[in-house]
Design an enzyme around this catalytic site. Structure first.
Site, PDB file in Angstrom:
ATOM      1  N   TYR A 149       0.400  -8.164   5.812  1.00 59.63           N
ATOM      2  CA  TYR A 149       0.111  -8.254   4.378  1.00 59.63           C
ATOM      3  C   TYR A 149      -0.763  -7.073   4.005  1.00 59.63           C
ATOM      4  O   TYR A 149      -1.722  -6.733   4.719  1.00 59.63           O
ATOM      5  CB  TYR A 149      -0.636  -9.555   4.068  1.00 59.63           C
ATOM      6  CG  TYR A 149      -1.127  -9.648   2.632  1.00 59.63           C
ATOM      7  CD1 TYR A 149      -0.344 -10.236   1.649  1.00 59.63           C
ATOM      8  CD2 TYR A 149      -2.372  -9.140   2.274  1.00 59.63           C
ATOM      9  CE1 TYR A 149      -0.785 -10.310   0.334  1.00 59.63           C
ATOM     10  CE2 TYR A 149      -2.828  -9.210   0.963  1.00 59.63           C
ATOM     11  CZ  TYR A 149      -2.024  -9.796   0.002  1.00 59.63           C
ATOM     12  OH  TYR A 149      -2.458  -9.859  -1.298  1.00 59.63           O
ATOM     13  N   GLU A 237       0.844  -5.361  -4.234  1.00 62.21           N
ATOM     14  CA  GLU A 237       0.836  -6.344  -3.142  1.00 62.21           C
ATOM     15  C   GLU A 237       2.156  -6.296  -2.390  1.00 62.21           C
ATOM     16  O   GLU A 237       3.219  -6.488  -2.984  1.00 62.21           O
ATOM     17  CB  GLU A 237       0.602  -7.745  -3.710  1.00 62.21           C
ATOM     18  CG  GLU A 237       0.514  -8.817  -2.635  1.00 62.21           C
ATOM     19  CD  GLU A 237       0.325 -10.198  -3.237  1.00 62.21           C
ATOM     20  OE1 GLU A 237      -0.651 -10.874  -2.871  1.00 62.21           O
ATOM     21  OE2 GLU A 237       1.158 -10.596  -4.073  1.00 62.21           O
TER      22      GLU A 237
END
Length: 444
Positions: A149, A237
């Site tokens: 991530y 993101e």
């Protein structure tokens, strides 16, 4: 799903503070933000040197077949281009299950595209109405050895960008932060220096990229930061950022948010907005410069200022009512804006009363009152309207309303105005149920 979004935090915060959990869920699904389709987001990232799976968009079954042939790989994924989360677990109105499917040939691409395009995909975010699929995105299927991530965000506390990373990608990052906070790494970035080779290389190493992918991961991190800065983003993101089985570093999924105030600089990005995926009334409101969000209640709200709107909806709830919308006409509250607002509010058949709560500062209250009277006359409105106008020339405004002979009731006190709005709404609903007319006075 790749997603670009415009930030509207002040409005969202005000609404969330004024509504209950069921309404909060509704607000979370609103499209006041700019969202673009996955294939466009992939193109944007690719143009900055960020690796993405090979793929292309198709708007018909025949195009899908051609795209699948051009990819040159019999292991692919077809994705419905619908601006909603949970596409993979959704279902179409024709019975097809899944808006994201693995396919193994151009023939399958044509078959599934034919069942997706032109049909509505229903997911947990779209509600029962679903959302129309006008295109599909077909890309090669890549297998990840590791999933990470990575996000570039603006930290309000320090007023500097930060890179947030975790070795546990492909998962709900909020759950990871809650259950394993030690797995979240945060790196502040000096905006004057940027992401240096050393910073990017350390993040890639700490995440756990294999040695042969460290340099590619370093470049990817730097390029994502470049997108963040050059496109006036508030959030980039990537989840997951993957190291594939053939040692490529690819952004498999992304969510990008952009600063509304930079729209004038980012005309290309904002030109990608697909209004067919959004609520028609909210699109129309944006054209008028209104902040409008539909809710599930029956008392229309017309207010100027997000803070006042918060208080208005809050006090309606406290008096047992339910707001039908969030509508902020802004500081001007001109007659033209009021007319546009009323057209939006009254287009909802559930609305049984309207609460107008405006502070006349830049615009005089008597001008607002006259505009309100003109709108009610022009539109032939029959539902009761409670008007609380405070500020410049409020006495003249009250006189105009009281002498208009219309179903507009001027009330100074906020509590009394909210209470009366709820009472009027209940009477109208009751009258509609038994199909009778009703005459209104302040005493009902």
């Amino acid at each position: 799903m790749f997603k670009l979004a415009r930030s509207s935090r002040p409005v969202a915060a005000a609404i969330r503070a004024a509504t209950e959990s069921s309404v909060q869920s509704r607000l979370a699904q609103q499209h006041r933000n700019l969202s673009i389709h996955e294939y466009l987001s992939a193109r944007l990232l690719k143009s900055y040197g960020v690796g993405v799976p090979k793929g292309e968009v198709a708007r018909s079954a025949e195009e899908a077949e051609a795209v699948a042939k051009s990819i040159g790989n019999d292991d692919m994924v077809i994705k419905a281009q619908v601006l909603a989360g949970g596409r993979g677990k959704g279902s179409f109105d024709n019975g097809l299950k899944g808006g994201v499917r693995v396919i193994y040939s151009p023939t399958e691409a044509k078959m599934f595209a034919g069942q997706m395009i032109g049909h509505k995909l229903i997911t947990k975010q779209t509600g029962a109405a679903g959302r129309l699929c006008n295109a599909v995105y077909i890309c090669e299927r890549k297998f990840a050895r590791r999933e990470f991530y990575l996000a570039v965000l603006m930290d309000r506390a320090t007023q500097t960008p930060v890179i947030v990373a975790s070795s546990q990608g492909g998962m709900d990052i909020e759950a990871v932060a809650k259950e394993h906070p030690e797995a979240i790494m945060t790196t502040p970035i000096d905006i004057k220096v940027g992401v240096t080779d050393d910073i990017a290389r350390k993040i890639a190493t700490d995440l756990g990229f294999s040695e042969q992918c460290i340099e590619d991961a370093k470049a990817t991190i730097q390029n994502l930061y470049k997108v963040f800065m050059e496109k006036d983003a508030t959030q980039i993101e990537i989840n997951p950022l993957s190291e594939t089985s053939d040692h490529q570093v690819l952004a498999m999924d992304a969510k990008l948010n952009f600063d509304d105030n930079a729209e004038f600089r980012q005309k290309e990005v904002f030109s990608w907005r697909d209004t067919t995926q959004e609520d028609a009334d909210e699109v129309r409101a944006a054209e008028y410069g209104l902040n409008f969000i539909k809710l599930d209640g029956d008392i229309g709200c017309l207010v100027n200022g997000a803070g006042l709107a918060m208080a208005t909806m809050d006090i309606i709830k406290l008096n047992g009512g339910s707001p039908a919308n969030f509508l902020d006409v802004g500081g001007g509250a001109t007659p033209a804006a009021i007319k546009s607002a009323f057209e939006l509010i009254t287009s909802d058949p559930k609305v049984t009363a309207v609460f107008v709560n405006i502070f006349g500062g830049i615009v005089r209250c008597d001008a607002i009152a006259q505009g309100l009277i003109n709108v009610v006359q022009d539109m032939g409105l029959r539902i009761p309207i409670v008007a609380r106008l405070q500020g410049t020339n409020m006495e003249q405004a009250q006189k105009l309303i009281n002498e208009s002979g219309l179903k507009i009731f001027s009330i100074e006190d906020l509590q009394s105005a909210a209470e009366k709005s709820v009472q009027f709404s209940k009477v109208v609903k009751m009258a509609r149920e038994i199909d009778v007319g009703v005459e209104f006075t302040l005493g009902i």
